[in-house]
Design a protein around this motif. Structure first.
Motif, PDB file in Angstrom:
ATOM      1  N   LEU A 265       0.805  -1.221   0.000  1.00 45.06           N
ATOM      2  CA  LEU A 265       0.000   0.000   0.000  1.00 45.06           C
ATOM      3  C   LEU A 265       0.842   1.277   0.000  1.00 45.06           C
ATOM      4  CD1 LEU A 265      -2.842  -1.108   2.444  1.00 45.06           C
ATOM      5  CD2 LEU A 265      -2.846  -1.125  -0.053  1.00 45.06           C
ATOM      6  N   ALA A 266       2.120   1.147  -0.309  1.00 38.50           N
ATOM      7  CA  ALA A 266       3.003   2.315  -0.337  1.00 38.50           C
ATOM      8  C   ALA A 266       2.580   3.283  -1.431  1.00 38.50           C
ATOM      9  CB  ALA A 266       4.445   1.882  -0.553  1.00 38.50           C
ATOM     10  N   ALA A 267       2.632   4.573  -1.127  1.00 38.97           N
ATOM     11  CA  ALA A 267       2.332   5.606  -2.118  1.00 38.97           C
ATOM     12  C   ALA A 267       3.550   5.912  -2.979  1.00 38.97           C
ATOM     13  CB  ALA A 267       1.858   6.885  -1.417  1.00 38.97           C
ATOM     14  N   GLY A 268       4.733   5.780  -2.409  1.00 41.93           N
ATOM     15  CA  GLY A 268       5.956   6.133  -3.111  1.00 41.93           C
ATOM     16  C   GLY A 268       6.843   4.937  -3.379  1.00 41.93           C
ATOM     17  N   MET A 269       7.519   4.990  -4.517  1.00 47.39           N
ATOM     18  CA  MET A 269       8.526   3.996  -4.888  1.00 47.39           C
ATOM     19  C   MET A 269       9.892   4.537  -4.491  1.00 47.39           C
ATOM     20  SD  MET A 269       7.491   3.200  -8.813  1.00 47.39           S
ATOM     21  CE  MET A 269       6.356   4.524  -9.228  1.00 47.39           C
ATOM     22  N   ASP A 270      10.762   3.679  -4.047  1.00 44.75           N
ATOM     23  CA  ASP A 270      12.107   4.125  -3.716  1.00 44.75           C
ATOM     24  C   ASP A 270      12.924   4.388  -4.972  1.00 44.75           C
ATOM     25  OD1 ASP A 270      11.854   4.156  -0.953  1.00 44.75           O
ATOM     26  OD2 ASP A 270      12.451   2.072  -0.742  1.00 44.75           O
ATOM     27  N   LEU A 271      13.714   5.463  -4.927  1.00 44.98           N
ATOM     28  CA  LEU A 271      14.675   5.796  -5.964  1.00 44.98           C
ATOM     29  C   LEU A 271      16.074   5.531  -5.413  1.00 44.98           C
ATOM     30  CD1 LEU A 271      13.154   9.159  -7.249  1.00 44.98           C
ATOM     31  CD2 LEU A 271      13.202   6.973  -8.470  1.00 44.98           C
ATOM     32  N   TYR A 272      16.967   5.085  -6.270  1.00 44.83           N
ATOM     33  CA  TYR A 272      18.280   4.600  -5.847  1.00 44.83           C
ATOM     34  C   TYR A 272      19.414   5.403  -6.483  1.00 44.83           C
ATOM     35  CZ  TYR A 272      15.446   0.617  -4.463  1.00 44.83           C
ATOM     36  OH  TYR A 272      14.480  -0.181  -3.899  1.00 44.83           O
ATOM     37  N   ALA A 273      20.501   5.556  -5.746  1.00 46.37           N
ATOM     38  CA  ALA A 273      21.687   6.239  -6.245  1.00 46.37           C
ATOM     39  C   ALA A 273      22.388   5.362  -7.272  1.00 46.37           C
ATOM     40  CB  ALA A 273      22.635   6.562  -5.095  1.00 46.37           C
ATOM     41  N   ALA A 274      22.706   5.931  -8.431  1.00 37.90           N
ATOM     42  CA  ALA A 274      23.468   5.238  -9.470  1.00 37.90           C
ATOM     43  C   ALA A 274      24.839   5.908  -9.543  1.00 37.90           C
ATOM     44  CB  ALA A 274      22.738   5.307 -10.808  1.00 37.90           C
ATOM     45  N   LEU A 275      25.742   5.400  -8.746  1.00 41.52           N
ATOM     46  CA  LEU A 275      27.069   5.990  -8.607  1.00 41.52           C
ATOM     47  C   LEU A 275      28.144   4.961  -8.914  1.00 41.52           C
ATOM     48  CD1 LEU A 275      26.377   7.673  -5.141  1.00 41.52           C
ATOM     49  CD2 LEU A 275      26.639   8.886  -7.325  1.00 41.52           C
ATOM     50  N   ASP A 276      29.314   5.433  -9.355  1.00 41.47           N
ATOM     51  CA  ASP A 276      30.445   4.533  -9.577  1.00 41.47           C
ATOM     52  C   ASP A 276      31.150   4.204  -8.267  1.00 41.47           C
ATOM     53  OD1 ASP A 276      30.069   4.403 -12.355  1.00 41.47           O
ATOM     54  OD2 ASP A 276      31.174   6.287 -12.633  1.00 41.47           O
ATOM     55  N   SER A 277      31.085   5.133  -7.326  1.00 43.16           N
ATOM     56  CA  SER A 277      31.722   4.939  -6.024  1.00 43.16           C
ATOM     57  C   SER A 277      30.993   5.815  -5.006  1.00 43.16           C
ATOM     58  CB  SER A 277      33.206   5.318  -6.094  1.00 43.16           C
ATOM     59  OG  SER A 277      33.349   6.667  -6.478  1.00 43.16           O
ATOM     60  N   PRO A 278      31.193   5.547  -3.719  1.00 46.53           N
ATOM     61  CA  PRO A 278      30.534   6.365  -2.704  1.00 46.53           C
ATOM     62  C   PRO A 278      30.941   7.843  -2.810  1.00 46.53           C
ATOM     63  CG  PRO A 278      31.431   4.376  -1.723  1.00 46.53           C
ATOM     64  CD  PRO A 278      31.968   4.454  -3.134  1.00 46.53           C
ATOM     65  N   VAL A 279      30.003   8.714  -2.434  1.00 48.23           N
ATOM     66  CA  VAL A 279      30.282  10.149  -2.380  1.00 48.23           C
ATOM     67  C   VAL A 279      29.982  10.651  -0.976  1.00 48.23           C
ATOM     68  CG1 VAL A 279      29.890  10.591  -4.832  1.00 48.23           C
ATOM     69  CG2 VAL A 279      27.980  10.717  -3.252  1.00 48.23           C
ATOM     70  N   ARG A 280      30.698  11.684  -0.575  1.00 47.88           N
ATOM     71  CA  ARG A 280      30.527  12.253   0.762  1.00 47.88           C
ATOM     72  C   ARG A 280      29.737  13.544   0.663  1.00 47.88           C
ATOM     73  NH1 ARG A 280      33.409   9.363   4.058  1.00 47.88           N
ATOM     74  NH2 ARG A 280      35.172   8.143   3.336  1.00 47.88           N
ATOM     75  N   LEU A 281      28.846  13.718   1.621  1.00 50.08           N
ATOM     76  CA  LEU A 281      28.004  14.908   1.682  1.00 50.08           C
ATOM     77  C   LEU A 281      28.243  15.563   3.034  1.00 50.08           C
ATOM     78  CD1 LEU A 281      25.818  16.392   0.036  1.00 50.08           C
ATOM     79  CD2 LEU A 281      24.127  14.936   1.119  1.00 50.08           C
ATOM     80  N   ALA A 282      28.970  16.671   3.024  1.00 49.97           N
ATOM     81  CA  ALA A 282      29.314  17.382   4.257  1.00 49.97           C
ATOM     82  C   ALA A 282      28.089  18.129   4.790  1.00 49.97           C
ATOM     83  CB  ALA A 282      30.451  18.358   3.985  1.00 49.97           C
ATOM     84  N   PRO A 283      28.071  18.455   6.072  1.00 48.77           N
ATOM     85  CA  PRO A 283      26.972  19.258   6.607  1.00 48.77           C
ATOM     86  C   PRO A 283      26.796  20.546   5.804  1.00 48.77           C
ATOM     87  CG  PRO A 283      28.310  18.396   8.396  1.00 48.77           C
ATOM     88  CD  PRO A 283      29.033  18.075   7.108  1.00 48.77           C
ATOM     89  N   GLY A 284      25.562  20.821   5.422  1.00 46.18           N
ATOM     90  CA  GLY A 284      25.246  22.015   4.648  1.00 46.18           C
ATOM     91  C   GLY A 284      25.469  21.870   3.149  1.00 46.18           C
ATOM     92  N   GLN A 285      26.090  20.803   2.710  1.00 41.84           N
ATOM     93  CA  GLN A 285      26.399  20.617   1.292  1.00 41.84           C
ATOM     94  C   GLN A 285      25.207  20.065   0.518  1.00 41.84           C
ATOM     95  OE1 GLN A 285      29.601  17.835   0.585  1.00 41.84           O
ATOM     96  NE2 GLN A 285      29.659  18.245  -1.617  1.00 41.84           N
ATOM     97  N   ARG A 286      25.084  20.509  -0.740  1.00 41.85           N
ATOM     98  CA  ARG A 286      24.095  19.981  -1.685  1.00 41.85           C
ATOM     99  C   ARG A 286      24.829  19.127  -2.703  1.00 41.85           C
ATOM    100  NH1 ARG A 286      23.240  25.416  -1.518  1.00 41.85           N
ATOM    101  NH2 ARG A 286      24.149  25.649  -3.584  1.00 41.85           N
ATOM    102  N   LEU A 287      24.111  18.116  -3.221  1.00 37.61           N
ATOM    103  CA  LEU A 287      24.730  17.221  -4.186  1.00 37.61           C
ATOM    104  C   LEU A 287      23.661  16.668  -5.113  1.00 37.61           C
ATOM    105  CD1 LEU A 287      27.355  15.643  -4.995  1.00 37.61           C
ATOM    106  CD2 LEU A 287      26.571  13.863  -3.417  1.00 37.61           C
TER     107      LEU A 287
END
Length: 151
Positions: free
Chosen positions: A24-46
């Protein structure tokens, strides 16, 4: 309830097709398609790619929304929430994450990063008039609190 068909194109072999995690979920999960992990610092947008493109039927839109678990546990949100995917857009879905938390967050390939809700839309015809009919609220302000647009 009759489901609609949304055609999807995988833009990379390891892209994960969005899916509902419960019946009964309304939303489908979307997944990251990345070659390698990325870091997201506090306050950073990506901008995180999903590796998919959609053909949403006319009369519908895709709404991209944050995942509540990421928001609560790590402070991860979407900058433009909800984001809108128009029925005529055929490019790759990219998710603009922001880290509102106090710790760096690592986004890894295949991580669930957002939700996709397919919703009906109705276009409007704008008609310029001299006056609008009065209502009980009338110009009652934001949230009915009486706050005005004056700064």
């Amino acid at each position: 309830m009759n489901p609609i068909t949304v055609r999807i194109k995988k833009l990379r072999g390891d892209a994960i097709v969005p899916r509902y995690m419960t019946d009964l979920a309304a939303g489908m999960d979307l997944y990251a398609a990345l070659d390698s992990p990325v870091r997201l610092a506090p306050g950073q947008r990506l901008l995180v790619p999903t590796g998919i493109a959609l053909a949403i039927p006319a009369g519908f839109e895709g709404q991209v929304r944050p995942r509540s678990g990421l928001a609560l546990k790590q402070g991860i949100a979407l900058v433009n929430s909800p984001g809108t995917i128009d029925a005529d857009y055929r490019g790759e879905l990219g998710i603009i994450l922001i880290n509102h938390g106090q710790e760096e967050v690592v986004v890894s390939p295949g991580d669930r990063i957002a939700q996709l809700v397919i919703a009906p839309v109705q276009q409007a015809i704008m008609q310029v008039v001299e006056d609008l009919e009065a209502t009980e609220r009338n110009t009652g302000g934001f949230g009915h609190t009486g706050k005005s647009l004056e700064v």
